[in-house]
Every structure is written in structure tokens, then in C-alpha cells.
Write an enzyme that holds these catalytic residues in place. Structure first.
Site, PDB file in Angstrom:
ATOM      1  N   GLU A 298       0.811  -1.174  -0.030  1.00  0.00           N
ATOM      2  CA  GLU A 298      -0.121   0.153   0.000  1.00  0.00           C
ATOM      3  C   GLU A 298       0.977   1.257   0.094  1.00  0.00           C
ATOM      4  OE1 GLU A 298      -3.010   0.501   3.176  1.00  0.00           O
ATOM      5  OE2 GLU A 298      -4.333   0.040   1.779  1.00  0.00           O
ATOM      6  N   HIS A 327       8.022 -26.798   0.972  1.00  0.00           N
ATOM      7  CA  HIS A 327       7.143 -27.590   0.410  1.00  0.00           C
ATOM      8  C   HIS A 327       6.237 -27.066  -0.641  1.00  0.00           C
ATOM      9  CE1 HIS A 327       9.566 -30.765   2.605  1.00  0.00           C
ATOM     10  NE2 HIS A 327       9.454 -29.573   3.438  1.00  0.00           N
ATOM     11  N   LYS A 441     -13.122   3.009   0.037  1.00  0.00           N
ATOM     12  CA  LYS A 441     -13.310   2.925   1.148  1.00  0.00           C
ATOM     13  C   LYS A 441     -14.387   3.508   1.753  1.00  0.00           C
ATOM     14  CE  LYS A 441     -10.134   3.807   4.261  1.00  0.00           C
ATOM     15  NZ  LYS A 441     -10.589   2.862   5.195  1.00  0.00           N
TER      16      LYS A 441
HETATM   17  O1  LIG Z   1      -8.504   2.306   9.987  1.00  0.00           O
HETATM   18  P1  LIG Z   1      -9.293   2.538   8.852  1.00  0.00           P
HETATM   19  O2  LIG Z   1      -9.508   4.208   8.338  1.00  0.00           O
HETATM   20  O3  LIG Z   1     -10.778   2.012   9.005  1.00  0.00           O
HETATM   21  O4  LIG Z   1      -8.648   1.922   7.433  1.00  0.00           O
HETATM   22  C1  LIG Z   1      -8.552   0.710   7.304  1.00  0.00           C
HETATM   23  C2  LIG Z   1      -7.583   0.223   6.083  1.00  0.00           C
HETATM   24  O5  LIG Z   1      -8.048   0.496   4.853  1.00  0.00           O
HETATM   25  C3  LIG Z   1      -7.009   1.427   4.597  1.00  0.00           C
HETATM   26  O6  LIG Z   1      -7.229   2.579   4.521  1.00  0.00           O
HETATM   27  C4  LIG Z   1      -7.114   1.207   3.029  1.00  0.00           C
HETATM   28  O7  LIG Z   1      -7.008  -0.030   2.347  1.00  0.00           O
HETATM   29  C5  LIG Z   1      -5.737   1.062   5.020  1.00  0.00           C
HETATM   30  O8  LIG Z   1      -4.603   2.039   4.744  1.00  0.00           O
HETATM   31  C6  LIG Z   1      -6.332   0.884   6.472  1.00  0.00           C
HETATM   32  O9  LIG Z   1      -5.203   0.248   7.249  1.00  0.00           O
END
Ligand SMILES: O=P(O)(O)OC[C@H]1O[C@](O)(CO)[C@@H](O)[C@@H]1O
Length: 471
Positions: A298, A327, A441
Site C-alpha cells: 500500500e 514444500h 473505502k
Molecule cells: O483504519 P481505517 O481508516 O478503518 O482503514 C482501514 C484500512 O483501510 C485502508 O485505509 C485502505 O485499505 C488502509 O490503509 C487501512 O489500514
């Protein structure tokens, strides 16, 4: 080798250097040739301090100062609850899992309460598989369970969905006291979780704004879970502070562990090693490979560099475990495409030993095992794997910990976080953001984000219902 002052963490890069077996290795000049770039990287990183990007390092003393309050709360809830469940994903989950596996009994949850000092069982829900989620609820008594909702942004759909379900569940089983069963760890200023915690009176711990999820293990994200499960968080931070001091104070690629480790990774990448295999020969470090995979992927997997030029950089992390993956994967490492650099992690000694009984009736090619120990066999196999890779001209390095201790795990976490920060400078990219997943997200469109949602609508318009795409 770069022996640390405490001689508890050593970087052995013999397997990366040119030798009679390893004609494709580096010469010391290759590493020294990076010195000016590394010094520039160090200058740039310290220039980032005012933007908070270095808080994973600079705020360690503040995290240490917060320990008395955090540990007092941890002891209080450890005495009240039989189960402790983390709701989180990515850095909010992988760090707590990795440190728990490294430093507690491998079968911690299966121990009798007094065998784990009456600390609660530990669970992490880091996915939204409905079956796994519901089945954990079926084995835990909610009245004896504390849930730690961890989200730096407070807007991660998965974690917020888990929170809404758990809060409803606790209201049903615990009535008005449901709030005592939820502790929130989130950003100090932003996100949806903060106002909810304030309004509903949940105990709250703060993730400093400058520290991203994948760099947050040594904040309450990881420290609270570790303290509740009886891990010595003071020693964890002491090791981190020792490594941090070493990295910030020493100059030179052969003295500064982060400069050395990032130089080895960068030179390997320059020589076409687009895959980085992280292979602990310690079951307690298996999940550390998952934590490092997120940190490396990331932070470094970026479309643009800091000039805005499209570069599509990165080095793919692969998680492996020794001896087990001898293995399954080592055949590829030894004879497949020469596009990998392997980092082994080993211990000088395990905290326990297991002898192998002698049986003189056995055939010779098995009898040799008798009278040895499992760890002798593991060490021999790890060295044999190193030797086989050297003969095959494959690049490998090794991080050696004297033992699995909180101090050493703290050192390891800081070394790998700083290595990542340096690698971001060598790549000239921003190692501290994640634009490629940010939209997904926060929206409800899933990881593909709005662009994926629009593409899906267009595809359905062109090809009819989604199912036709699969026929
Ligand atoms: O802690 P948050 O803001 O819920 O984000 C969870 C995860 O999602 C991300 O922002 C994106 O995958 C990661 O960097 C982070 O660890």
C-alpha cells in the site's frame, strides 16, 4: 552483517553479495553508490516531519507517555471480560494479530484462564464474511465480551457495518450497559466514529492524525490489544525507540539499518526483482508477513511519482513461512523467473525446545533425526534453503532476532516502517497515502469505487444484465 548495539536484531545480507556461488550478487560499491540518494532520502524524510508523515517515529515518546492510562484501562477490562474482539481491517487488524501471534502462547485462546493470567481470549474480525461473523457471535457470550472498534478514518464501510451489527446485538443482550462493552480507537479529529463515540459515551483511544493505518501498530491500535492480552507493551515500545534512535542517529548504509534494508530492496528492484518474499522461519512471525505485505504494497504501489509522472511503481510482497513453504514455493524461488528477492527471518534461539526420540530400528535416512531437536532441524533446513538459493544465483537476505521478545518485535516493526519510508523516497513517491483504494473505502461502491460502479452500469447497459457477462 550489521550487529545492533543490543545485538538483538541483525541484518545478514551475505546472500545478496557477489560471491563465487552468487555471481549476480551486489558488490559493496553498489550499496555505497546509493549513499547520496539515501542521505537525500533522510533529509527529505525529516523535512516531512512537519506534515505528520513521520509521526510513526516522532510520536513514539508520546505513545510511551500514554502507557500508564492505557495499561490501567487494559487491566481493568481484562479483569471484567472473558473475550476481547477487535473489529477492524488492514492496519487496524494486521498489527494486533501479528504482535499477538509473535508474543503470546501460540494457542493462547485454548489455554485455561489461569494459564493466560486470566486475560481475555483474543479475536479479530477483519472481514465481512457473514458466516464467520455470525459464528463468532455464536461462541461468545456478549455479556462477557468487549469489542474494540478500530478505524483511523472512521469511514471504512466494513468496520462501520460490523460496529452497527455489534452495537445492535449488545443493546439486545446488555441493555443500557451496552456502551461498557465497546471501546473505540479512531482519529483524534475526523470520521464518523468520533461523534458516535462521544455521543454514546464509549471509552475512546486516539490514533494521532499523522499516522496512517499501516504505520499505526505502536499507537493504541496495537498497544491496547497487546496490553489487554498481557503483552509487555513497555518493552515493545522500548525496542521501537531503540531502533528508531539508531535509524535517526546513524549515518551510512552499513551502519543505519533502514538505509541498509531499503538499499538492498531498492537495488534488487533495480535488478528486476519485482517480487519481495518475506519468509519467517518462525510460526510466531507468520502474520507479521501479512502486516508487512500491507505496509509494502500500500505504501509503494503507486501510479504517479511526486512530480506527477505516471510510473506505476511498487514491488509485490509475497508471504511465505519456513520450513512449510519449502514444500510449496521454494521450487519457484530456486528455478522459476529470477524476479524475486527473499528476506528470511530467523531466531538465534526459540523460547522452548523439542527433542526427537532415537529409534535405531529405523532406516538410516530417517534414523539420523534421532537425538536431534526440532529447532536444529529447522535451522539446518533454513541454511540449506539459503545455500540452494545462492547456488541458483537467487538474492536473499536475513533478519536475525536473538529471540521472540517484545523488545525485538518493537525493533522489527520500526525497522520495517522506516525501510518503507526510505523506499518511498528512493522511488520518489508518497509512501503515506493510498489513493487507489481511498474512494472505495468511503463510498458504498466497494473497492472499485465510483469508477467501477459507473463501468458496471455501462456494461449492464451494453450487455444486458450482469449475468450475461459471466456466460
Ligand atoms: O483504519 P481505517 O481508516 O478503518 O482503514 C482501514 C484500512 O483501510 C485502508 O485505509 C485502505 O485499505 C488502509 O490503509 C487501512 O489500514
Amino acid at each position: 552483517m550489521i550487529p545492533m548495539e543490543t545485538s538483538k536484531l541483525i541484518i545478514d545480507y551475505t546472500g545478496m553479495m557477489v560471491s563465487e556461488q552468487n555471481s549476480k550478487g551486489f558488490a559493496k560499491e553498489d550499496l555505497l553508490g546509493l549513499q547520496s540518494k539515501l542521505d537525500e532520502a533522510q533529509t527529505n524524510l525529516h523535512a516531512l516531519r512537519d506534515s505528520g508523515k513521520l509521526d510513526f517515529s516522532l510520536l513514539l515518546p508520546e505513545m510511551l507517555a500514554q502507557l500508564p492510562e492505557l495499561c490501567a484501562y487494559a487491566d481493568e477490562v481484562a479483569a471484567k471480560f472473558e473475550n476481547f474482539v477487535v473489529l477492524g481491517i488492514g492496519g487496524s487488524a494486521l498489527g494486533p494479530l501479528a504482535v499477538q501471534q509473535a508474543l503470546n502462547h501460540y494457542y493462547y485462546n485454548e489455554l485455561l484462564p489461569d494459564q493466560r493470567s486470566n486475560r481475555p481470549r483474543f479475536y479479530v474480525l477483519d472481514n465481512i464474511d457473514p458466516v464467520r461473523f455470525k459464528e463468532l457471535g455464536q461462541v461468545l457470550d456478549p455479556r462477557k465480551t468487549l469489542y474494540n472498534v478500530i478505524s483511523k478514518s472512521g469511514n471504512t464501510s466494513e468496520t462501520m457495518a460490523q460496529f452497527l451489527i455489534v452495537r445492535d446485538y449488545l443493546r439486545h443482550f446488555c441493555g443500557e450497559s451496552y456502551a461498557d462493552h465497546i471501546v473505540v480507537t479512531t482519529d483524534q479529529q475526523k470520521g464518523n466514529l468520533l461523534p458516535i463515540a462521544l455521543k454514546e459515551g464509549f471509552k475512546r483511544f486516539v490514533i494521532p492524525s499523522g499516522i496512517g493505518g499501516r504505520f499505526s501498530e505502536l499507537t493504541p491500535v496495537g498497544l491496547l490489544a497487546a496490553a489487554i492480552c498481557g503483552i509487555d507493551v513497555e518493552q515493545l515500545l522500548a525496542g521501537a525507540l531503540e531502533m528508531d534512535r539508531r535509524i535517526r542517529e546513524t549515518k551510512g548504509v552499513f551502519a543505519n539499518p533502514a538505509q541498509l534494508k531499503s538499499a538492498l530492496s531498492y537495488l534488487s528492484w533495480q535488478k528486476g526483482k519485482k517480487i519481495s518474499v518475506f519468509m519467517p522461519y518462525v510460526d510466531g512471525l507468520k502474520t507479521m508477513a501479512d502486516w508487512y505485505a500491507q505496509l509494502w504494497a500500500e505504501s509503494l504501489g503507486k501510479r504517479y511519482d511526486r512530480t506527477g509522472k505516471a510510473v506505476s511503481l511498487g514491488q509485490t510482497p509475497v508471504k511465505a513461512l519456513g520450513v512449510t513453504d519449502q514444500h510449496s514455493q521454494v521450487q519457484l524461488y530456486a528455478e522459476g523467473p529470477d524476479d524475486k528477492v527473499i528476506t528470511f527471518l530467523t531466531l538465534e534461539e526459540f523460547k522452548d525446545t523439542q527433542g526427537i526420540p532415537v529409534d535405531s530400528a529405523l532406516p538410516e535416512d530417517i534414523q539420523f533425526l534421532g537425538g536431534k531437536t526440532l529447532e536444529e532441524l529447522l535451522f539446518a533446513e533454513q541454511k540449506a534453503t539459503e545455500y540452494a538459493l545462492t547456488l541458483a544465483g537467487r538474492q536473499h537476505q536475513k533478519i536475525i532476532l536473538s529471540a521472540l521478545t517484545p523488545f525485538n518485535i518493537g525493533q522489527l516493526l520500526l525497522l520495517l516502517e522506516w525501510e518503507t519510508a526510505y523506499m518511498g523516497e528512493l522511488f520518489n513517491i508518497n509512501a503515506f497515502d493510498q489513493p487507489g483504494v481511498e474512494e472505495g473505502k468511503n463510498g458504498t461502491y466497494g473497492l472499485m469505487g465510483r469508477a467501477g460502479y459507473e463501468a458496471k452500469k455501462q456494461a449492464i447497459k451494453e450487455f444486458g444484465q450482469e449475468r450475461h457477462l459471466l456466460e
